[in-house]
Every structure is written in C-alpha cells, then in structure tokens.
Design an enzyme around this catalytic site. Structure first.
Site, short mmCIF file in Angstrom:
data_model
loop_
_atom_site.label_atom_id
_atom_site.label_comp_id
_atom_site.label_asym_id
_atom_site.label_seq_id
_atom_site.Cartn_x
_atom_site.Cartn_y
_atom_site.Cartn_z
N ASN A 82 70.64 46.56 20.87
CA ASN A 82 71.40 47.77 21.17
C ASN A 82 72.91 47.55 21.10
OD1 ASN A 82 69.03 49.14 23.54
ND2 ASN A 82 69.41 49.74 21.45
N TYR A 83 73.36 46.29 21.07
CA TYR A 83 74.76 45.98 20.84
C TYR A 83 74.91 45.52 19.39
CZ TYR A 83 75.49 45.97 25.95
OH TYR A 83 75.56 46.30 27.29
N SER A 108 70.28 59.48 16.11
CA SER A 108 69.94 60.29 17.28
C SER A 108 71.21 60.64 18.06
CB SER A 108 68.90 59.61 18.17
OG SER A 108 69.42 58.56 18.92
N GLY A 109 71.97 59.64 18.52
CA GLY A 109 73.18 59.94 19.28
C GLY A 109 74.45 59.41 18.66
N GLY A 110 74.30 58.56 17.63
CA GLY A 110 75.47 58.06 16.91
C GLY A 110 76.19 56.89 17.56
N HIS A 111 75.57 56.29 18.60
CA HIS A 111 76.25 55.20 19.31
C HIS A 111 75.99 53.82 18.71
CE1 HIS A 111 78.22 56.96 22.89
NE2 HIS A 111 77.39 57.95 22.67
N ASP A 112 75.27 53.75 17.59
CA ASP A 112 75.13 52.47 16.92
C ASP A 112 76.52 51.91 16.66
OD1 ASP A 112 75.04 50.64 14.55
OD2 ASP A 112 72.90 51.04 14.69
N SER A 167 73.34 53.93 11.28
CA SER A 167 72.46 55.10 11.28
C SER A 167 73.02 56.22 10.42
CB SER A 167 72.25 55.60 12.72
OG SER A 167 73.48 56.01 13.31
N GLY A 199 66.81 58.11 21.04
CA GLY A 199 66.11 57.43 19.95
C GLY A 199 66.52 55.99 19.75
#
Length: 557
Positions: free
Chosen positions: A497-498, A132-136, A141, A203
C-alpha cells in the site's frame, strides 16, 4: 482511403492523400495536423477500434443504458476533470516528462458496465487499468507507458451496513471516510479497522492489506473480510464461493488489480467502546526526544493491544535555537478505553513520555476518526463524506520494516542524516498484538510476528519542476539508503500500500517472473509464488497487469 481520428473533434476525416496533395494548402494543413496531434498522448486511435469498442459496450450492456453516460473519450468536455479529480500525486500531472493519459475513461455506474468494459477492452486489445481512490503513491492505477483505458470506480460507492449480522457490503469506489460514516450512522457501537485517511479508496486499500490504528487489536482490514465480488478477465462476476478460496486469499492483500476488478468486499464490523482516548505528545532533541524514540520501540509493539502509538520523526527548526535544525518526535495515539487507565499504563511502561491526563482527549470512536484525519477540511463526522477532489500534492513515499530496536547511538546518527538532508521525515507504525497472532501465510500480506514496526519515508514539496522533484527524490532515496543497517534483510521488505517503483518494476509489455519477483518477494515474501500460481489460473493471458503486477507461472524460465 485512410481514416484519421483527431481526438478533440470527435469525428473522422476521410480523405485520400492523393486528393489532398492537389490542394495548395496541403503542406500547411499537414504540418498543422502533425503539430496538433503531437500534443496528445498518442497521435491517434484507430477510429475502427473506437467504434468497435463502443459497439461492443452496447452489445454487452442493457439497451436502456446510455453508453455516453460512463464513457469519456479525450474529446469529452469532462475528460480532464474526471481524470484529474482523483489524482493525488501532483508529480503525475505536473512532471516535466508526464506519462501518457488514458485514451478512454470508463466510469461505470453498475456492475454490468464493469463486465462490459473488461470484455470489450480485451476484445480490442487495450490494457485496462483500475482506479478506486487514486491514492496509489506512484499513480500506476491511472498512468502507463502503453496505450490504455482507465476503469474509474468512483461511481460504485455503496456501503450497505447490516448491524444485526455485524457486517457490511462495501463497494470498492467508496472511500474509507464513507465507510466509517455509514457504519456510525447505523451503530455507535461498531467500527472497522482500516486506514486513517478518509479519502483513500476501498479498492486499493483493502486489496493491499489495509493498515490502520486498530490493527493491534483487530488486525488489518483484510483480516476482517468475509466475502468479495470480482469481475474476472472473461467478464464473469464471482463471489467467494464461485471464485474459490485461492483467489479469495489472493485479493486480501495481494493487490486486486493483478487478478480482476474487485466490485465489493463484505466486511466484519468490530465492537468499539463508548469512550476512546487520543493524544499527541511532542519532544525535541534538546528535550528527551532520543530517549522517547528509543523507549517507544520497546513499548509500542508490546503494550496493551488496545493501544496504538504512531511516532513521527521530522527535521524542523529549533524553537530555542533559531536557524538551527533539530528533530521533532511526535507520538499520536488511539486507546480503546478511558484516559485514566491509559495514563496509569504509560506511567508504568513509558515514563519517558511523561503523559498526563490533560494531554488526553476522551471522545467517541467516530470523533477519534475525525481527530486522526488531522485535516482542516475534516472537523466533524459529516466531513468524512468529503472526497476532497483535485487535491494533488507533490510527494514520494517509501517503506521498511524493523525487527530489532535501533540503539540510541543509531538514532542519534539517523537524526544527523535527516537534518543534513533537510526535509524527509519518518513515520514509525507499531505492530504486535493481534498482528503477532495471525500467520504470515493467512493472507498475502506477510509482515506479521517478528516485526516491531513499519517505517514510512515521507516527503512533500510545493514547487513544480524537475529541479525540486530531483532534489526531494534524492533526499528520500538517500535516507532510505542510510537506513539499510537498521531494517529487515533478505529480503528488505516493503508494504504494497506504500507503492514504491524504486524497488523494481515490470518492463512495459512484459510478463516476467524474474522481473516480478524482484519487487514481489519484497512485498509478499514467501507468499509470492502462491500469488503467481493463482494469477496463472485466473488470468493466464495476463490481461490485468501494471508496473508491479503479479506475473504468470508461464513466464518463469
């Protein structure tokens, strides 16, 4: 006859090897072909599979849809730019051992494209990963050890705000900045409790819990979700009623990518005051940083729930003793109220901080969002719409939870370890307030009452190459090890999320309850087994999977 598909030519070469052998240039041609193909992620994708996939997409979308508008093969001139636009961790594009890239990127512009992508990926037998935003933080992702297709949600970004009913439907390709801006456009009295980084995608953020600076007042993002839409492994679009309460529970903190493709969330807006207050105060060891850090642990999780105080601990060069390292303690705060009240409150509860009114900035909620973004490219509400693409940085993150205050002697010992290591910092995020009032089983996110604060371990670096990467990964892992006596135990908890692959991974191609429980119990504690049961019902074939996905019950010995 054998067909070989060369990714950058977008056509197949059909030729019998016997006829090729008759050519005087055969050896040179074959060598060139081998070297050429070896530069790609996989040597080739069977042309029949590719054609079958495209035909399947056409069969499962509207005739007027142009498949080429949302399908990017490795031959497409835009493939690299689309892939890299939302990569936020430079380790994953500049590594000395980069992971394979997706064979195909799918960037749907409507829900039917998502449904078709799921149906057709499953039909041809390829793994489908969702971004979704690529911040994984670990990039799972958009990377994999197995051949895969990437479903990139960035085009599905609508934010439909209903002020009258104090709600909004938000598609998962939207960013947090877009959510905040669209709410502010419609109402100056409403906001939403989610993260402070405006480029984070909805997401991943919502489906992992969604932590922000209003959680002590309103809880997590997922505590304010009313409904959702998800495409399951059969390509069916389900809302809350159709999916049932178990699946709706699972995608509010259990990681959506284990269960399907989340299209959108319906969120409950929250009321914010006309005036809020923000401040930043810094102290160093040579001041009273240790006293401030110790007292923060006693005050930040217990104070008025309208107050959120984040504390950053960083090794820096001393301003008074040149070339000597010290620790800087920075307290960043959001108070849902006026400065006078805040100064009075902390004068009583936290005199060590020495907060004065001149340290405070009274502003609107949306301006506080801009202030917290703490970025050169975000200086006004309009800037929240800037997705800041192609902004990857070298980084690593880890997490912990603290349930008992760390003593002053303990903090001094930590300071020394941080100074010795050199660069890794710590971010202390307080809990308490509303977080203490919500049951640990209300959503998959289990870290509620009993936790004083969450720690984020953080290190960024500028240099490419394995030497720098190994140095900084070693640093952060050592600090994580040093912190063992001070953090939660049995399990040593972590925040989804981290994302942190150090705490356990699912071996590529496997579906193992044993392997999944290693990281699953750290992320979800007692909620892990319920997530496994939901997964078994909604995706028994384990189509939706990644390096830290939820396994099915059938994999349990």
């Amino acid at each position: 006859m054998r067909q070989v598909y060369i990714p950058s030519t977008r056509h197949s070469i059909t030729q019998s090897f016997s006829s090729m052998a008759n050519s005087t240039n055969f050896c040179a041609l074959l060598l060139a072909l081998i070297l050429y193909l070896s530069s790609f992620t996989w040597a080739a994708i069977d042309v029949s599979v590719y054609e079958s996939f495209l035909q399947c997409l056409q069969n499962n979308t509207n005739p007027q849809d142009h498949i080429s508008d949302f399908v990017y093969s490795q031959t497409n001139a835009s493939y690299t730019s689309v892939l890299q636009a939302y990569i936020r961790n430079a380790r994953l594009i500049n590594s000395t051992t980069p992971k394979p890239k997706p064979l195909i990127i799918l960037a749907p512009t409507q829900i039917s494209h998502v449904q078709a992508s799921v149906i057709c990926s499953k039909k041809v037998g390829y793994q489908l990963k969702i971004r979704s935003g690529g911040h994984d933080y670990e990039g799972i992702s958009y990377s994999s050890d197995d051949p895969f297709f990437l479903l990139d949600m960035f085009n599905l970004r609508s934010v439909d705000v209903d002020v009258k009913n104090e709600s909004a439907w938000v598609q998962t390709g939207a960013t947090l900045g877009e959510v905040y801006y669209r709410i502010w456009e419609k109402s100056k009295a409403h906001g939403f409790p989610a993260g402070i980084c405006p480029t984070v995608g909805v997401g991943g953020h919502f489906s992992g819990g969604g932590y922000g600076n209003m959680l002590r007042k309103f809880g997590l993002a997922v505590d304010n979700v009313l409904d959702a839409q998800i495409v399951d492994a059969n390509g069916k679009l389900l809302d809350r009623k159709a999916m049932g309460e178990d699946l709706f529970w699972a995608i509010r903190g259990g990681g959506g990518a284990s269960f399907g493709v989340i299209i959108s969330y319906k969120i409950k807006l929250v009321l914010v005051p006309e005036i809020v207050t923000v401040f930043k105060v810094e102290r160093f060891i040579e001041d009273n940083a240790t006293d401030v850090a110790y007292k923060w642990q006693l005050v930040a999780p217990k104070t008025d729930k309208n107050l959120f105080m984040r504390m950053l601990l960083q090794p820096v060069t001393s301003k008074t003793k040149k070339k000597q390292k010290t620790i800087r303690v920075s307290v960043y705060a959001l108070y849902l109220g006026e400065a006078d009240t805040l100064v009075s409150l902390l004068g009583k509860e936290f005199p060590e901080l020495g907060l004065k009114k001149e340290n405070c900035n009274e502003t609107s909620w949306i301006r506080s969002v801009v202030w917290w973004a703490n970025s050169d490219h975000v200086t006004s509400p309009k800037d929240l719409l800037d997705r800041n693409l192609n902004s990857a940085k070298f980084l690593k993150r880890k997490s912990d939870y603290v349930q008992t205050p760390i003593s002053k002697d303990g903090l001094k010992w930590i300071w020394q370890r941080m100074i010795e290591l050199g660069k890794t910092g710590l971010v202390f995020n307080p809990y308490g307030g509303r977080m203490d009032e919500i049951s640990s089983s209300d959503a998959p996110f289990p870290h509620r009452a009993g936790n004083l604060f969450k720690i984020q371990y953080s290190v960024n670096w500028e240099q490419a190459g394995s030497k720098a990467e190994n140095e900084y990964l070693t640093q952060i892992r050592k600090l994580y090890s040093y912190m063992t006596p001070f953090v939660s135990k049995n399990p040593r908890s972590a925040f989804l999320n981290y994302r942190d692959l150090d705490i356990g991974v699912m071996e590529a191609g496997k579906n193992s309850y044993e392997e999944g429980s290693v990281y699953g119990i750290k992320y979800f504690k007692g909620n892990f087994d319920r997530l496994v049961k939901v997964k078994t019902v909604i995706d028994p074939e384990n189509f939706f999977r990644n390096e830290q996905s939820i396994p099915t019950l059938s994999s349990k010995a």
